[in-house]
Design an enzyme around this catalytic site. Structure first.
Site, PDB file in Angstrom:
ATOM      1  CE  LYS A 205      -3.689   2.348   2.554  1.00 11.63           C
ATOM      2  NZ  LYS A 205      -4.503   2.165   3.720  1.00 11.63           N
ATOM      3  NE  ARG A 215      -5.622   9.507   3.583  1.00 13.35           N
ATOM      4  CZ  ARG A 215      -4.444   9.686   3.509  1.00 13.35           C
ATOM      5  NH1 ARG A 215      -3.904  11.013   3.324  1.00 13.35           N
ATOM      6  NH2 ARG A 215      -3.820   8.731   3.201  1.00 13.35           N
ATOM      7  CD  GLU A 243       6.005  -3.688   3.442  1.00 14.87           C
ATOM      8  OE1 GLU A 243       5.404  -4.622   4.220  1.00 14.87           O
ATOM      9  OE2 GLU A 243       6.190  -2.485   4.118  1.00 14.87           O
ATOM     10  CE  LYS A 258      -6.006   2.023  -0.526  1.00 15.07           C
ATOM     11  NZ  LYS A 258      -6.462   1.976   0.784  1.00 15.07           N
TER      12      LYS A 258
HETATM   13  C1  PBG Z   1      -7.253   3.237   5.939  1.00 13.96           C
HETATM   14  C2  PBG Z   1      -7.613   3.045   4.089  1.00 13.96           C
HETATM   15  C3  PBG Z   1      -7.463   4.126   3.335  1.00 13.96           C
HETATM   16  C4  PBG Z   1      -7.968   3.416   2.000  1.00 13.96           C
HETATM   17  C5  PBG Z   1      -8.640   2.300   2.293  1.00 13.96           C
HETATM   18  N1  PBG Z   1      -8.185   2.062   3.958  1.00 13.96           N
HETATM   19  C6  PBG Z   1      -6.979   5.364   3.384  1.00 13.96           C
HETATM   20  C7  PBG Z   1      -5.754   5.795   3.864  1.00 13.96           C
HETATM   21  O1  PBG Z   1      -4.946   5.025   3.866  1.00 13.96           O
HETATM   22  O2  PBG Z   1      -5.585   6.954   4.050  1.00 13.96           O
HETATM   23  C8  PBG Z   1      -8.175   4.360   0.805  1.00 13.96           C
HETATM   24  C9  PBG Z   1      -9.142   3.766  -0.100  1.00 13.96           C
HETATM   25  C10 PBG Z   1      -9.617   4.727  -1.155  1.00 13.96           C
HETATM   26  O3  PBG Z   1      -8.930   5.591  -1.550  1.00 13.96           O
HETATM   27  O4  PBG Z   1     -10.417   4.453  -1.894  1.00 13.96           O
HETATM   28  N2  PBG Z   1      -6.232   2.779   6.173  1.00 13.96           N
HETATM   29 ZN    ZN Z   2      -5.706   3.701   8.454  1.00  9.62          ZN
END
Ligand code: PBG
Ligand code: ZN
Length: 333
Positions: A205, A215, A243, A258
């Site tokens: 990620k 967010r 990772e 992601k």
């Molecule tokens: C939380 C999380 C995030 C997303 C999924 N789980 C946001 C972040 O890391 O700030 C992002 C999903 C999206 O942008 O559609 N850890």
């Molecule tokens: Zn988070």
């Protein structure tokens, strides 16, 4: 390459396979189907709420009493699974609302199970929606920098996973990028008899600008700083492989890359290197860009979304978490 031109031999003609529509189908290499899709849902505190997220047209914050209708529709469309996010009423420094058995996601799991018994219920496991500072775990200072305390977060993640499992989650998806998170969660689940619950790890990620609209939806933007101390640098491919290797060694069953679009090379490398089930998250910013252009009539939304998601399949991705899931399911039926 297998084809060397031979003097006097007929020209090779790839176009022969493109002329007949049925022949194009027969020679097609990748197939996007409804069974590739997972639909993310935002469950929000309060009642009778179905509020559209401004930066994500067509996506909603839903209160628990409006969740039933939504998951029934997902199941009706033949989408195999949902990914649940919860936005609680009360946030604190530790994100303690995340581990309560009567917490918002835990209740959402029970409602989904009742309304759509056959839907696969996946829960996002993190603390950023639950902490008042918006970071993915409790904070501590190290080397003069305030950042998420990795080892203090691990037992909390295990607790959160257990409360999801007790509520009836089918799969746990930790998204916080803490070192050792998969192992901690696996031990926690196994110790309580949940050996059968798989872990889909957000393994690679990246610290991405593409999470902006999410967010807004999840009200989880960090109140100071950013997530670069735990999420990956977008420039790093070899590190992504390391990772993923770690998460697999710790017991991850499915690994996620992601965001998706800018990271398809990572997905392909993961698939080729490990041969395990690979998920990709087609994130909020990717969705928002398509929606913004489509609403202005600048692009053909259906064509572009199907092309993009087919590209994910071609890159070796087995399952796609996407806000387009409902539309795609309708288009493909
Ligand atoms: C939380 C999380 C995030 C997303 C999924 N789980 C946001 C972040 O890391 O700030 C992002 C999903 C999206 O942008 O559609 N850890
Ligand atoms: Zn988070």
């Amino acid at each position: 390459m297998p084809f060397q031109p031979i003097a006097g031999y007929p020209l090779h003609r790839p176009r022969r396979l493109r002329a007949h529509p049925r022949l194009r189908e027969l020679t097609r290499e990748s197939h996007l189907t409804v069974s590739d899709l997972i639909y993310p849902i935002f469950v929000y505190h309060g009642a009778n709420l179905r509020r559209e997220v401004p930066s994500m047209p067509g996506q909603y914050q839903l209160s628990l009493d409006r969740l039933g209708e939504a998951v029934a529709e997902v199941a009706e469309l033949g989408i195999p699974g949902i990914l649940l996010f919860g936005i609680p009423e009360h946030k604190d420094t530790f994100g303690s609302a995340a581990t309560r058995d009567d917490g918002i996601v835990q209740e959402a799991i029970r409602i989904t199970r009742r309304q759509a018994p056959n839907l696969l219920i996946i829960t996002d496991l993190c603390f950023c929606e639950y902490t008042d500072h918006g970071h993915c775990g409790p904070l501590s200072e190290a080397g003069g920098r305030l950042d998420v305390d990795n080892d203090a977060t691990l037992p909390l993640l295990a607790q959160q996973a257990l409360s999801h499992a007790r509520a009836g989650a089918d799969m746990i998806a930790p998204s916080g990028m803490m070192d050792g998170m998969v192992q901690a969660i696996r031990h926690g689940l196994d110790g309580a008899g949940f050996t059968h619950i798989p872990i889909m790890s957000y393994a690679a990620k990246f610290a991405s600008g593409y999470y902006g609209p999410f967010r807004d939806a999840a009200e989880s933007a960090p109140s100071f700083g950013d997530r670069r101390g735990y999420q990956m640098d977008p420039a790093n491919g070899d590190e992504a492989i390391r990772e993923v290797a770690l998460d697999l060694a710790e017991g991850a069953d499915i690994v996620m890359v992601k965001p998706a679009l800018a990271y398809l090379d990572i997905a392909r490398r993961v698939k080729d290197t490990f041969g395990v089930p690979v998920a990709a998250y087609n994130v909020s910013g990717e969705y928002a860009m398509v929606k913004a252009a489509a609403l202005r009539g600048w692009i053909d939304e259906r064509r572009i979304v199907l092309e993009t998601l087919t590209g994910f399949k071609r890159a070796g991705i087995d399952m796609i978490l996407t806000y387009h899931a409902l539309d795609v399911a309708r288009w493909l039926s």
